[in-house]
Design a protein around this motif. Sequence first.
Motif, PDB file in Angstrom:
ATOM      1  N   VAL A 357      45.900  45.652  43.897  1.00  0.00           N
ATOM      2  CA  VAL A 357      45.364  47.011  43.864  1.00  0.00           C
ATOM      3  C   VAL A 357      45.072  47.460  42.446  1.00  0.00           C
ATOM      4  O   VAL A 357      45.707  46.996  41.509  1.00  0.00           O
ATOM      5  N   GLY A 358      44.123  48.344  42.307  1.00  0.00           N
ATOM      6  CA  GLY A 358      43.918  49.012  41.022  1.00  0.00           C
ATOM      7  C   GLY A 358      42.615  48.693  40.343  1.00  0.00           C
ATOM      8  O   GLY A 358      42.091  49.493  39.587  1.00  0.00           O
ATOM      9  N   GLU A 359      42.108  47.502  40.587  1.00  0.00           N
ATOM     10  CA  GLU A 359      40.863  47.080  39.929  1.00  0.00           C
ATOM     11  C   GLU A 359      40.372  45.843  40.667  1.00  0.00           C
ATOM     12  O   GLU A 359      41.131  45.230  41.441  1.00  0.00           O
ATOM     13  N   PRO A 360      39.136  45.459  40.420  1.00  0.00           N
ATOM     14  CA  PRO A 360      38.651  44.244  41.080  1.00  0.00           C
ATOM     15  C   PRO A 360      39.497  43.052  40.635  1.00  0.00           C
ATOM     16  O   PRO A 360      39.854  42.948  39.460  1.00  0.00           O
ATOM     17  N   ASP A 382      43.564  42.451  49.294  1.00  0.00           N
ATOM     18  CA  ASP A 382      42.933  43.105  48.140  1.00  0.00           C
ATOM     19  C   ASP A 382      42.555  44.506  48.619  1.00  0.00           C
ATOM     20  O   ASP A 382      41.565  44.684  49.327  1.00  0.00           O
ATOM     21  N   THR A 383      43.383  45.482  48.260  1.00  0.00           N
ATOM     22  CA  THR A 383      43.273  46.819  48.848  1.00  0.00           C
ATOM     23  C   THR A 383      42.476  47.748  47.944  1.00  0.00           C
ATOM     24  O   THR A 383      42.908  48.039  46.831  1.00  0.00           O
ATOM     25  N   TRP A 384      41.357  48.236  48.426  1.00  0.00           N
ATOM     26  CA  TRP A 384      40.581  49.198  47.633  1.00  0.00           C
ATOM     27  C   TRP A 384      40.875  50.621  48.096  1.00  0.00           C
ATOM     28  O   TRP A 384      40.794  50.920  49.296  1.00  0.00           O
ATOM     29  N   TRP A 385      41.207  51.449  47.164  1.00  0.00           N
ATOM     30  CA  TRP A 385      41.402  52.885  47.434  1.00  0.00           C
ATOM     31  C   TRP A 385      41.535  53.618  46.129  1.00  0.00           C
ATOM     32  O   TRP A 385      41.388  53.010  45.064  1.00  0.00           O
ATOM     33  N   GLN A 386      41.797  54.909  46.167  1.00  0.00           N
ATOM     34  CA  GLN A 386      41.805  55.739  44.959  1.00  0.00           C
ATOM     35  C   GLN A 386      42.841  56.856  45.066  1.00  0.00           C
ATOM     36  O   GLN A 386      43.271  57.191  46.177  1.00  0.00           O
ATOM     37  N   THR A 387      43.158  57.451  43.938  1.00  0.00           N
ATOM     38  CA  THR A 387      44.038  58.626  43.952  1.00  0.00           C
ATOM     39  C   THR A 387      43.499  59.645  44.960  1.00  0.00           C
ATOM     40  O   THR A 387      44.249  60.246  45.730  1.00  0.00           O
ATOM     41  N   ASP A 472      32.483  54.367  42.656  1.00  0.00           N
ATOM     42  CA  ASP A 472      32.482  52.905  42.552  1.00  0.00           C
ATOM     43  C   ASP A 472      31.178  52.326  43.088  1.00  0.00           C
ATOM     44  O   ASP A 472      30.564  52.885  43.997  1.00  0.00           O
ATOM     45  N   ILE A 484      34.079  45.217  45.724  1.00  0.00           N
ATOM     46  CA  ILE A 484      33.952  46.367  44.838  1.00  0.00           C
ATOM     47  C   ILE A 484      33.607  45.839  43.455  1.00  0.00           C
ATOM     48  O   ILE A 484      34.285  44.953  42.929  1.00  0.00           O
ATOM     49  N   ARG A 487      33.482  50.799  38.480  1.00  0.00           N
ATOM     50  CA  ARG A 487      33.045  52.190  38.360  1.00  0.00           C
ATOM     51  C   ARG A 487      31.569  52.248  37.951  1.00  0.00           C
ATOM     52  O   ARG A 487      31.105  51.435  37.145  1.00  0.00           O
ATOM     53  N   ASN A 493      38.320  51.280  33.622  1.00  0.00           N
ATOM     54  CA  ASN A 493      39.541  50.877  34.302  1.00  0.00           C
ATOM     55  C   ASN A 493      40.325  49.911  33.393  1.00  0.00           C
ATOM     56  O   ASN A 493      40.056  48.725  33.354  1.00  0.00           O
ATOM     57  N   ARG A 498      42.812  54.543  35.168  1.00  0.00           N
ATOM     58  CA  ARG A 498      41.526  55.159  34.897  1.00  0.00           C
ATOM     59  C   ARG A 498      41.565  55.954  33.605  1.00  0.00           C
ATOM     60  O   ARG A 498      42.398  56.815  33.433  1.00  0.00           O
TER      61      ARG A 498
END
Length: 621
Positions: A357-360, A382-387, A472, A484, A487, A493, A498
């Motif tokens: 998590v956190g970046e590609p 590989d989990t994509w998400w955001q605050t 993104d 992904i 940005r 990143n 961020r």
Amino acid sequence: MTKILTDEQANYWSELSHTFVWKKKWDTLISGDFIKADVKWFNGGELNITENCLDRHLEDRRQKKALIFEPNNPDEPSSFLTYGELHLSVCRFANLLKNRGVGKGDIVSFYMGMTPELMIGILACARIGAIHTVVFGGFSPLSLRGRLEDSNAKMVVTHDGAYRGDKTTPLKDMVDEAVEGLDFVKTVLVVKRTHQKITMKEGRDYYYDALIKGAELHCPATPVKSEDPLFILYTSGSTGKPKGLVHTTAGYMVHVGKSFKDVFQYKENDIFFCTADIGWVTGHSYLTYGPLLNGATTVMFEGVPTYPNADRLWQIIEKHKITHLYTAPTAIRALEKFGHEIPEKYKMPTLKVLGSVGEPINEEAWHWYDKYVGKGRCPIVDTWWQTETGGIMISPIAGITKLKPSHATLPLPGIDPILMDEKGTIITEMVASGNLCIRAPWPSLARTIYGDHERFIQTYFSTYPGYYFTGDGAKRDADGYFRITGRVDDVINVSGHRIGTAEVEDAINEHPDIVESAVVGLPHPVKGQGLYAFVIPTNTKRDPAELEKEIKDIVQKIIGPIAKPDLIQVTEGLPKTRSGKIMRRILRKIVENDLENIGDISTLLNPEIVEKLIAEKKSFS
Ligand code: 6R9
């Protein structure tokens, strides 16, 4: 009212919500839309998230470990709290807060190292309907101050000092600096950890140890409304000061609880290790709330993966019989540098699932993670998400989704991602690349930017009216899998964190000898992206090495060490359009060494500067 969810989506979220404990059931599933950015979920409902995280497990899991704490120093014994003990600790801390005048809707800030009191503290806030806002301990006192001023936090909870790797951070001293003159901060609560010398201000500063003794053990959970705020978390944007994203209670709980279970295929007795700091959203959703909502055992690690050496994570995994490791590509790359012989020494037989998590995650790191950590038998999610999204949005389901390295793959149930082209048209072809947006609302989206709803609309809902814009870029392949790409705004990143370029530039420009600066991202072998600063000094006779050091210092002071530029190039000018706008695209191409794609520079105000910048470009030696 226009329909904003399909019947299937509505049924999905509705049924899911009934798997949680409510004090009062909701009566409206959803209202509002993405045009006004006023979507609300589960209106009419009342609940308390800590009843879902703690009380409801007491019958079956009272003796089960809820939290395992692994200290920074491997020679210090680890400890644990059962669900019964965590429940009591939270209730007691909640009474301490009440005794200090904290109540429903009040904001409490946490600026701490990673010890159990941090988790207990945020849950204690939730217990009484207070709002927690955790500020990562790596931010500077000035950053903390800015966040306190924005949130008007009534209380700050901190440590005397925090351990992290071979460093000790004097957090209390830093808080003293941050809260100087801020009269709305009524209490500074100090948890002892390093026992270093600190000063206590009479009537404002209290030791946790002293106050907790007087706090009762019993604390009923305060009912809050579905849409009452649970927490505020600050994150950098492409412009201006950090944004305080507000998450509300019910929607956040529903999606975070379910996504934890689905993505990681969590089973009773699994032991979940998320290496994120609670100062980031991952530490909120998948170190704290997600695992506890599912009655899982969560592992909290105070230190860093490379301390005292690069064996540490693997030792922790064997020691605590961890089944799930959830970490960031930057950590994997940092460990990769020490050689695969290190993880090869450890069999880690309990490991079942790996997360990123956190970046590609680049393919090389993906394969290293798979081969040397997962031993080829653990799926990587590989989990994509955001605050902003609160919980995981696009990710494989462990062991079920066919994996493709570096692909976050498919959306979770109820999540509806789309790709937009530059003109704002939804791309209907399967194989495409574009800007990643989300079409249908989902419950765990942040509701607003604290104190600035207009900015919330501007940032996320104005680029493509009616859609949530993630910031993104992404590619979609023939299988519908998303990859992904990173940005597409002025956010960089760095090690999964961020950093807004505008914020760093503002800090640099505070230096009295700097007239102007421009910061862009550059590829970095470990951090993913690093920060490259171009600076124009007033007095070109200054020794560049000295100036560079001062610039790094000022950024560290204003934002924190994570925002320090990796490379600084002193220049007499920056490429500008005739209207005076800095052409960042050109600067990016220069630092990426992609000179063929620099484009037409003849229309610039000062085309001659480009060649000079290229000639004097800095690189890692
Ligand atoms: C959870 C978290 C969000 C930004 C996001 C994106 C990047 C996160 C990613 C990823 C590629 C992944 N990002 N996960 N990029 N693949 N699996 O990290 O939240 O700190 O708000 O960062 O991180 O660029 O927009 P946050």
